[in-house]
Structure formats: structure tokens, C-alpha cells
Design an enzyme around this catalytic site. Structure first.
Site, short mmCIF file in Angstrom:
data_model
loop_
_atom_site.label_atom_id
_atom_site.label_comp_id
_atom_site.label_asym_id
_atom_site.label_seq_id
_atom_site.Cartn_x
_atom_site.Cartn_y
_atom_site.Cartn_z
N SER A 159 -9.30 -8.95 2.20
CA SER A 159 -9.99 -10.72 1.44
C SER A 159 -10.49 -11.37 2.47
O SER A 159 -11.60 -11.76 2.30
CB SER A 159 -8.71 -11.24 1.65
OG SER A 159 -7.70 -11.37 3.01
N HIS B 104 -2.63 -4.92 -0.33
CA HIS B 104 -3.11 -5.58 0.67
C HIS B 104 -2.30 -7.34 1.21
O HIS B 104 -1.03 -6.35 1.14
CB HIS B 104 -4.58 -6.81 0.11
CG HIS B 104 -5.27 -7.55 1.26
ND1 HIS B 104 -4.83 -7.77 2.40
CD2 HIS B 104 -6.11 -7.97 1.13
CE1 HIS B 104 -5.49 -8.90 3.36
NE2 HIS B 104 -6.23 -9.19 2.66
N HIS C 208 -1.29 1.15 8.35
CA HIS C 208 -2.18 -0.27 8.30
C HIS C 208 -3.87 0.71 8.61
O HIS C 208 -3.72 1.77 9.28
CB HIS C 208 -1.84 -0.93 9.52
CG HIS C 208 -2.66 -2.90 9.28
ND1 HIS C 208 -4.48 -2.49 9.78
CD2 HIS C 208 -2.80 -3.73 8.45
CE1 HIS C 208 -4.76 -3.82 9.46
NE2 HIS C 208 -3.72 -4.85 9.18
N ARG D 112 2.89 -9.46 14.95
CA ARG D 112 3.22 -10.10 13.42
C ARG D 112 4.84 -9.87 13.01
O ARG D 112 5.64 -10.47 12.64
CB ARG D 112 2.31 -10.59 12.69
CG ARG D 112 0.70 -11.01 13.50
CD ARG D 112 0.28 -10.63 11.80
NE ARG D 112 -0.33 -9.64 11.47
CZ ARG D 112 -0.81 -9.65 10.34
NH1 ARG D 112 -1.63 -10.05 9.45
NH2 ARG D 112 -1.49 -8.07 10.33
N ASP E 181 3.75 -7.45 6.47
CA ASP E 181 4.42 -7.52 5.30
C ASP E 181 5.87 -7.15 5.05
O ASP E 181 6.77 -7.45 4.52
CB ASP E 181 3.91 -7.25 4.23
CG ASP E 181 2.46 -8.44 4.09
OD1 ASP E 181 2.54 -8.97 3.98
OD2 ASP E 181 1.40 -7.43 3.63
N1 CMX Z 1 3.61 5.58 2.10
C1 CMX Z 1 3.39 6.23 1.77
N2 CMX Z 1 1.67 6.65 2.05
C2 CMX Z 1 1.30 5.96 2.83
C3 CMX Z 1 1.80 4.61 3.59
C4 CMX Z 1 3.07 4.53 3.64
N3 CMX Z 1 2.97 3.22 3.25
N4 CMX Z 1 0.81 3.68 4.20
C5 CMX Z 1 -0.33 5.17 4.02
N5 CMX Z 1 -0.07 6.36 2.92
C6 CMX Z 1 -0.78 7.53 2.78
C7 CMX Z 1 -2.14 6.89 2.22
O1 CMX Z 1 -1.58 6.35 0.95
C8 CMX Z 1 -2.94 7.52 2.36
O2 CMX Z 1 -2.57 8.94 1.37
P1 CMX Z 1 -3.70 10.49 0.05
O3 CMX Z 1 -4.32 10.56 1.34
O4 CMX Z 1 -2.12 10.89 -0.64
O5 CMX Z 1 -4.76 8.89 -0.66
C9 CMX Z 1 -3.01 8.59 2.90
O6 CMX Z 1 -1.70 8.30 3.76
C10 CMX Z 1 -4.10 8.45 4.13
O7 CMX Z 1 -4.01 6.51 4.65
P2 CMX Z 1 -4.07 5.80 5.74
O8 CMX Z 1 -5.28 6.34 6.24
O9 CMX Z 1 -2.66 6.45 6.73
O10 CMX Z 1 -4.35 4.62 5.43
P3 CMX Z 1 -5.48 3.83 4.71
O11 CMX Z 1 -6.49 3.10 5.77
O12 CMX Z 1 -5.73 3.98 3.75
O13 CMX Z 1 -4.55 2.02 3.80
C11 CMX Z 1 -2.56 0.71 3.80
C12 CMX Z 1 -3.41 1.81 4.97
C13 CMX Z 1 -1.99 -0.50 4.32
C14 CMX Z 1 -2.81 -0.11 2.50
C15 CMX Z 1 -1.62 2.35 3.52
O14 CMX Z 1 -1.03 1.38 4.77
C16 CMX Z 1 -0.68 1.50 3.12
O15 CMX Z 1 -0.94 2.17 1.61
N6 CMX Z 1 0.25 1.34 3.00
C17 CMX Z 1 1.23 0.32 2.05
C18 CMX Z 1 0.96 -0.79 1.51
C19 CMX Z 1 1.14 -2.16 2.84
O16 CMX Z 1 2.22 -2.21 2.88
N7 CMX Z 1 -0.28 -3.03 2.64
C20 CMX Z 1 -0.14 -4.05 3.33
C21 CMX Z 1 -1.43 -4.35 4.53
C22 CMX Z 1 -1.38 -5.09 5.12
C23 CMX Z 1 -1.96 -5.89 4.77
O17 CMX Z 1 -3.35 -5.28 4.58
O18 CMX Z 1 -1.60 -7.01 4.11
#
Ligand code: CMX
Length: 426
Positions: A233, A263, A309, A318, A364
Site C-alpha cells: 500500500s 496484505h 511476513h 503489534r 493481522d
Molecule cells: N502460510 C503458508 N505458507 C506461507 C505463509 C503462511 N502464512 N507465509 C509464507 N508462506 C509460503 C509462501 O507462500 C511461499 O511459498 P512458495 O515458495 O510456494 O511461493 C513461501 O512460504 C516463502 O514465502 P516467504 O518468503 O516466507 O514470504 P513472502 O515474503 O513471499 O510473503 C506474506 C509474505 C505476508 C505475503 C506471506 O507470509 C503470507 O502469505 N502470509 C499470509 C497472509 C498474511 O498474513 N498477510 C498479512 C501480512 C501483513 C500485512 O501486510 O498486512
């Protein structure tokens, strides 16, 4: 009186000179390198932009202008906005002046309500908020002044005007959307004597004799204020703003990103996952059942919302603040109890799976359960609360970028063909 306007006028010129000096004298110093994996991986970890409002340290979380967020949990969101913009907490007079600005600018035009009321009944609350922001673009002071012809060094002034107007109106609009979208009855007017967060809580119309819902809103609005410059964002808002688009266009862009499930929308997804778990197990499951259910989620190709994250590598402070609030005020609530239990189980599961870089909860993971307890059960609304708070971060960054004359964003993209040519023949 040290109003926000006056204080910014004092601190901007020396800051500009300082940055000019840094780029002139040290502009060639390298601060980052980029690997192929980073180019394909969302530019994760690439240091390529400036954000002075806050930083996120992988091992400590959000630091706002030098203050760890845990040291700011008692502050009002108005104080936080002043801090984001200036690097200082306001004194009593400056706080009062800012609160008066908000109160004086809070009236929302009838045309905004007309547009919202004309939207289909199944519109997502985030889409409604975004539409309201965009439709108010006609009110932009920045655009008016730019069209008249304004000096570059004055850009930040109408940007601050737009920011104050938007921040004053956002809780009114957001509360109105809640009442309209979820059939809660007529809109509730703001009260002159309430602060920004307490007024938002009041206008939502959530009944709470304890007063703790208003406390939760203050905490919520404070904790979500900003998360440095590269998150979806903030970065979207920054990029659109760098084209000198006004605050309405820029914040709208940021909100569109916040509405994504990876996000800001994760908070609605999170509570959905918690409630699904409760339904499946007819209440709070045992640790063993929860462990299996978390694995089922991963094996079905889904993420566990609220965990992981892009930057953090520890439990998000948080989340810790929300957990402490729940432990203090609603320890017996089963949904909250499950959130606490998930915290005991899910990091182990994610670590065992071995894919995620950060197995810990983010902001979250816990907030939804608290809102749910106080009767805000419409979880598609939760990201709107996030948005009202995050507008402070986006707008303070926009003001500073206008003041510093930040360049239009234009990183270089490369093609896969080009990448292949960089790989040495084996
Ligand atoms: N559950 C399952 N798998 C997850 C995961 C979770 N909570 N978090 C990361 N992974 C997976 C990713 O999908 C990725 O898989 P692939 O290699 O198959 O694509 C792998 O682990 C590596 O990801 P990462 O490098 O650890 O995480 P990213 O930096 O790519 O993504 C985030 C970060 C937040 C998008 C991811 O952790 C996620 O999808 N979390 C769940 C959604 C969430 O809570 N989002 C809110 C974040 C806070 C915000 O911005 O508001």
C-alpha cells in the site's frame, strides 16, 4: 503555537538541504545489490527508496521515528500522525490544534453519500471506502493550486491540506460505510469533545458500556499507522504520488493494494480461518487437532492467514500488543483463546514445513478476534479499520516526499531474455 503546519515549515528547509548535501557529496555510495532471485521475488530486501516516517527491523518490528511501536501503544492516533510527519510528539497545544483541524474539516459532502448509496449492496466495504476517496478528488487543494501554477517548494502545503481534509473525513466515511453496508441504521454524527479514534468508535455505533471498544480502536488505529515505505500500500501510494498525482489519487492506489488478501485483507481472512476452525471442532480444539488442521490448510495449498511476513523475522510486536489487550480485557472469550492457542501451534507447523521465512504471527493474526468480541462481527469490514489508520502513514510519506521534491518512481525492468544472458555458461 507549534501547529503541525508551522513545525513542518521550520523543519523542511534544513532537511531538504541535508538531503541535497548527502546526494551531492555521497551520491555514488552503493547501498544495495540485486540478485536474480530478488528481481523475480518482489524486490524483497532491495534498498532502493527512502522513507523517513518509520522503519521495520526484521528482529524488532515497527519503529516510528525512533520509537518502538510498543512504546507508543498509549498514544492517540493524532499524536502518531504528528510524530510521523515531524519526528516529534506534539505538545498539548499542538495536539489540541490538530484535533481542532480534524473537527473543523470532518463534514463529508452529500454527493459522497449519494455515490456510496448508489453502489451495489454486495460491494466490498474496501471498495466503498476507496470509491469515496476517489470521488472526493474534486476537492483536492493540491490539484487546484497546481493548476493555478505553484512553486515546487510549496507543493507540500496543499498536500498537507489534502491530508488533513482526508484524515478528518475518513473515520466519518468509514463509520458511515459500516452502518450503510451492514444495515445498522442511520449514520451517527461526530461529537466535538471526542478525539479522532474515540469519535470513530462512537460513529460506528458499537454498543459497549465498558468503554473498552473505544480503547481497542485507539490501539488499533495507533498500531496500524505505518510500516515503512516498501509494503504494497505504501509503495503503490508512493509511486502514484511520485507522478504528482494528488493525495486522493495516491491514497486510493494504496487502498487498492491494502485490499489484497496477502496484505491488509489478511485480517478478515484470519478471523475466517479461526471461526472455520471453531466450527469444525465445535469450539476450541485441542492442540493436537489444531496441529492437524493447520497442516490440512497447508496441504490444501492455502496460506495460514496472519502468519509470515516479507520483512519481519520475529513475532510482530503489534500482534503482541493485541494479545496483551485480549489477555487483559477478554481472557475468557473462546475466539480469543483460540487465537492464543494458534500462536502456540502454527509457528511450529510452519517451521516444520520449512518453506516460510517467518513462521511468526503478523499484525493481522489477532485483531479480528478482539473486534468480534465487541460485536463487530462483519469481518469484511476489518480492512477498512486498517485503512483508516494506514492513511496516516501514506499521507505523512506523501507530505514529506512533496517537501523533499522526491523524483518520479521509475526503476529499470529487465526481460527474462536479458537475465538469461547474465548467467555464465557452465
Ligand atoms: N502460510 C503458508 N505458507 C506461507 C505463509 C503462511 N502464512 N507465509 C509464507 N508462506 C509460503 C509462501 O507462500 C511461499 O511459498 P512458495 O515458495 O510456494 O511461493 C513461501 O512460504 C516463502 O514465502 P516467504 O518468503 O516466507 O514470504 P513472502 O515474503 O513471499 O510473503 C506474506 C509474505 C505476508 C505475503 C506471506 O507470509 C503470507 O502469505 N502470509 C499470509 C497472509 C498474511 O498474513 N498477510 C498479512 C501480512 C501483513 C500485512 O501486510 O498486512
Amino acid at each position: 503555537m507549534a501547529t503541525l503546519q508551522k513545525r513542518l515549515a521550520e523543519i523542511i528547509p534544513p532537511l531538504k538541504d541535508e538531503i541535497k548535501g548527502i546526494t551531492k557529496n555521497h551520491g555514488d555510495i552503493k547501498i544495495s545489490e540485486v540478485s536474480i532471485a530478488q528481481a523475480y521475488g518482489g524486490m524483497r530486501g532491495v534498498k532502493g527508496m527512502i522513507c523517513d516516517t518509520s522503519v521495520v527491523n526484521p528482529d524488532a518490528g515497527l519503529i516510528v521515528r525512533g520509537y518502538p511501536i510498543m512504546d507508543l501503544t498509549e498514544k492517540l492516533p493524532e499524536e502518531i500522525f504528528y510524530l510521523l510527519c515531524t519526528g516529534e510528539l506534539p505538545d498539548k497545544a499542538a495536539l489540541k490544534a490538530l484535533q481542532k483541524e480534524y473537527s473543523d474539516r470532518a463534514k463529508v459532502g452529500k454527493y459522497v453519500w449519494d455515490v456510496l448509496e448508489a453502489m451495489p449492496k454486495d460491494s466490498h466495504p474496501m471498495c466503498m471506502l476507496d470509491t469515496a476517496v476517489l470521488v472526493m478528488e474534486r476537492e483536492s487543494e493540491f490539484r487546484k493550486e497546481y493548476d493555478k501554477g505553484m512553486r515546487k517548494e510549496d507543493y507540500w502545503k496543499p498536500m498537507l491540506e489534502d491530508s488533513l481534509n482526508l484524515l478528518a473525513k475518513l473515520p466519518v466515511i468509514a463509520a458511515g460505510i459500516y452502518r450503510m453496508r451492514f444495515n445498522k441504521g442511520k449514520r451517527i454524527g461526530a461529537k466535538k469533545d471526542l478525539d479522532w479514534g474515540a469519535n470513530y468508535a462512537h460513529m460506528l455505533g458499537i454498543k459497549d458500556k465498558t468503554g473498552n471498544f473505544a480503547k481497542l480502536m485507539q490501539l488499533y488505529l495507533t498500531l496500524h499507522c505505518d510500516h515503512e515505505g516498501g509494503n504494497v500500500s505504501a509503495f503503490s501510494c508512493h509511486t502514484v504520488g511520485s507522478a504528482l498525482s494528488d493525495a486522493y489519487y495516491s491514497v486510493s492506489a494504496g487502498l487498492n493494494g491494502l485490499a489484497g488478501p496477502l496484505h491488509g485483507l489478511a485480517n478478515q481472512e484470519c478471523l475466517g480461518w479461526i471461526l472455520e476452525t471453531m466450527k469444525k471442532f465445535n469450539g476450541v480444539p485441542s492442540e493436537e487437532d489444531l496441529y492437524k488442521f493447520a497442516w490440512d490448510t497447508l496441504n490444501s495449498g492455502k496460506v495460514v492467514p496472519g502468519y509470515g511476513h516479507a520483512v519481519l523475522r520475529v513475532t510482530d510486536p503489534r500482534f503482541t500488543a493485541f494479545l496483551a489487550f485480549g489477555k487483559k480485557y477478554i481472557p475468557d472469550d473462546p475466539v480469543f483463546q483460540l487465537v492464543a492457542k494458534v500462536f502456540d501451534v502454527v509457528p511450529k507447523v510452519l517451521a516444520e514445513q520449512g518453506k516460510v521465512k517467518d513462521p511468526w504471527p503478523n499484525v493481522d493474526a489477532g485483531s479480528g478476534a478482539l473486534l468480534y468480541h465487541y460485536g463487530m462481527t462483519e469481518f469484511p469490514y476489518y480492512t477498512v479499520l486498517f485503512a483508516v489508520s494506514r492513511a496516516m502513514g501514506m499521507l505523512s510519506q506523501l507530505i514529506l516526499n512533496r517537501a523533499m521534491g522526491t523524483a518520479i518512481t521509475r526503476p529499470k525492468s529487465v526481460s527474462t531474455e536479458w537475465i538469461k544472458k547474465q548467467i555464465p555458461a557452465s
